[in-house]
Scaffold this active site. Structure first.
Site, mmCIF file in Angstrom:
data_model
loop_
_atom_site.group_PDB
_atom_site.id
_atom_site.type_symbol
_atom_site.label_atom_id
_atom_site.label_comp_id
_atom_site.label_asym_id
_atom_site.label_seq_id
_atom_site.Cartn_x
_atom_site.Cartn_y
_atom_site.Cartn_z
ATOM 1 N N ARG A 83 54.034 78.802 57.911
ATOM 2 C CA ARG A 83 54.809 77.670 57.363
ATOM 3 C C ARG A 83 53.842 76.676 56.727
ATOM 4 O O ARG A 83 53.179 75.924 57.425
ATOM 5 C CB ARG A 83 55.610 77.000 58.489
ATOM 6 C CG ARG A 83 56.723 76.099 58.002
ATOM 7 C CD ARG A 83 57.232 75.204 59.118
ATOM 8 N NE ARG A 83 56.279 74.152 59.392
ATOM 9 C CZ ARG A 83 56.108 73.554 60.575
ATOM 10 N NH1 ARG A 83 56.817 73.901 61.617
ATOM 11 N NH2 ARG A 83 55.205 72.598 60.729
ATOM 12 N N HIS B 272 57.653 70.950 59.177
ATOM 13 C CA HIS B 272 58.918 71.586 59.579
ATOM 14 C C HIS B 272 60.070 71.193 58.648
ATOM 15 O O HIS B 272 60.833 72.028 58.185
ATOM 16 C CB HIS B 272 59.258 71.200 61.024
ATOM 17 C CG HIS B 272 60.608 71.649 61.468
ATOM 18 N ND1 HIS B 272 60.900 72.974 61.716
ATOM 19 C CD2 HIS B 272 61.755 70.959 61.677
ATOM 20 C CE1 HIS B 272 62.170 73.076 62.077
ATOM 21 N NE2 HIS B 272 62.715 71.875 62.058
ATOM 22 N N TYR C 276 50.002 67.550 64.839
ATOM 23 C CA TYR C 276 49.791 68.741 65.679
ATOM 24 C C TYR C 276 49.014 69.879 65.029
ATOM 25 O O TYR C 276 48.773 70.907 65.656
ATOM 26 C CB TYR C 276 51.133 69.261 66.231
ATOM 27 C CG TYR C 276 52.166 69.598 65.168
ATOM 28 C CD1 TYR C 276 52.170 70.835 64.523
ATOM 29 C CD2 TYR C 276 53.141 68.670 64.812
ATOM 30 C CE1 TYR C 276 53.119 71.137 63.555
ATOM 31 C CE2 TYR C 276 54.096 68.960 63.842
ATOM 32 C CZ TYR C 276 54.079 70.192 63.213
ATOM 33 O OH TYR C 276 55.004 70.486 62.254
#
Ligand SMILES: Cc1ncc(C[n+]2csc(CCOP(=O)(O)OP(=O)(O)O)c2C)c(N)n1
Ligand SMILES: [Mg+2]
Length: 328
Positions: free
Chosen positions: A241, A245, A254
């Site tokens: 990805r 998100h 993160y």
């Protein structure tokens, strides 16, 4: 393997490119304050386009998940449909502007609407698979999901049921290495999602999800196997990805920028282009033409959607709540 014609391969690349540019425009629209939310499929194009081309599109059934923009474009959903949904306009095709964007449905392509709770589309696929089997049709169901959502109970129940009854369902897992901020090692004790298949009694395989032609090859095989009554398969497309998100996520909290930059080298669009150029099937000039065609289509979609009406306040609650008078 069925050999793909040069025209089909180019068409696959075109759909990947269109999906990428449309997705990038959605990010721009969001940053400009013109839309409220976007959830991106950047990095997932090869897995989705390779899978779409393995189907009998318009005949087979699909229960997708929110990252499936490229898959949906291959099934006949248009950039205009997508931008209308990003903007929540009345003529938006999936819900008249009531549903969140990327909660796809498309009646003409047998794409069934899904809900926001992850994995609920998987039992739907098993149910459709059972109906196909009972009706003795030679159709297949493709259902897609992220690796994180394969932790959900519904996913196991649906895959188990499909395996017991040898239903014509292909479970495609797009393993993009994150479930928002959570990595696969915190999500499963097995090394790969494909490993989950052996405990449920079906064929499970991992494929390079950044190579559209590799995905097509394995998907074509398992789709046709399911069509012949050979039962379900679980395919894990391994990819990354590249974006946060969603437009509401700050992934700097993160993961490092270096990690993301490293994975951009495995960009599915660049990989497909390199393969086609190497095979002498695509020139830079053709790519330029595709780029300007995509820009034109997307500009038109944005202008159209911006000028379109929002649903009125009066009709906002319909058809979830129906007035007494309307019920008759
Ligand atoms: C049942 C449920 N729990 C939590 C959420 C919130 N949520 C939305 S997407 C997501 C992550 C899913 O990750 P993955 O399945 O790997 O798919 P990806 O977004 O990475 O493509 C979560 C936790 C939800 N929509 N439904
Ligand atoms: Mg994921």
């Amino acid at each position: 393997m069925v050999e793909l014609s040069a025209a089909t391969k180019k068409d696959m690349f075109w759909n990947m490119l269109l999906a990428r540019r449309l997705d990038e425009r959605a990010w721009a629209l969001h940053r400009q304050g013109r839309i409220a939310f976007h959830i991106s499929g950047i990095g997932h194009e090869a897995a989705q386009v390779g899978s779409a081309y393995a189907l009998q599109r318009g005949r087979d059934w699909v229960t997708p998940y929110y990252r499936d923009l490229a898959l949906m474009l291959c099934l006949g959903y248009t950039p205009r449909d997508f931008v209308l949904s990003l903007m929540g306009k009345r003529e938006e095709t999936t819900s008249g502007g009531r549903q969140m964007p990327s909660h796809w449905s498309l009646r003409k392509a047998n794409v069934v609407s899904h809900s926001a709770p992850v994995a609920t589309q998987t039992p739907h696929a098993a149910g459709i698979g059972l109906a196909i089997k009972l009706k003795k049709e030679d159709k297949v169901v493709l259902t897609t999901i992220g690796e994180g959502a394969t932790s959900q109970g519904e996913w196991y129940e649906a895959v188990n049921w499909a395996a017991i009854h040898k239903l014509p369902v292909v479970f495609l897992v797009q393993n993009n290495k994150y479930a928002i901020s959570v990595t696969p090692d915190k999500q499963m004790a097995v090394k790969s999602v494909a490993d989950k298949a052996c405990g449920l009694g079906l064929d499970g395989r991992a494929v390079d999800g950044t190579n559209v032609f590799a995905v097509y090859e394995v998907m074509h095989e398992v789709v046709e196997n399911a069509r012949r009554g050979g039962g379900p398969s679980l395919i894990e497309a391994v990819l990354y990805r590249i974006t946060p998100h969603s437009s509401d996520d700050d992934d700097r909290s993160y993961r490092s920028r270096e990690e993301v930059e490293e994975h951009k080298k495995q960009d599915p669009l660049l990989i497909a282009r390199a393969i086609l150029e190497q095979e002498g099937l695509l020139t830079s000039k053709e790519v330029e033409e595709m780029e300007s065609r995509a820009k034109e289509i997307i500009n038109e979609a944005v202008s159209y959607a911006e000028a379109a009406d929002y649903p009125s306040v009066e009709e906002g609650a319909y058809p979830v709540y129906v007035e007494e008078a309307r019920r008759g």
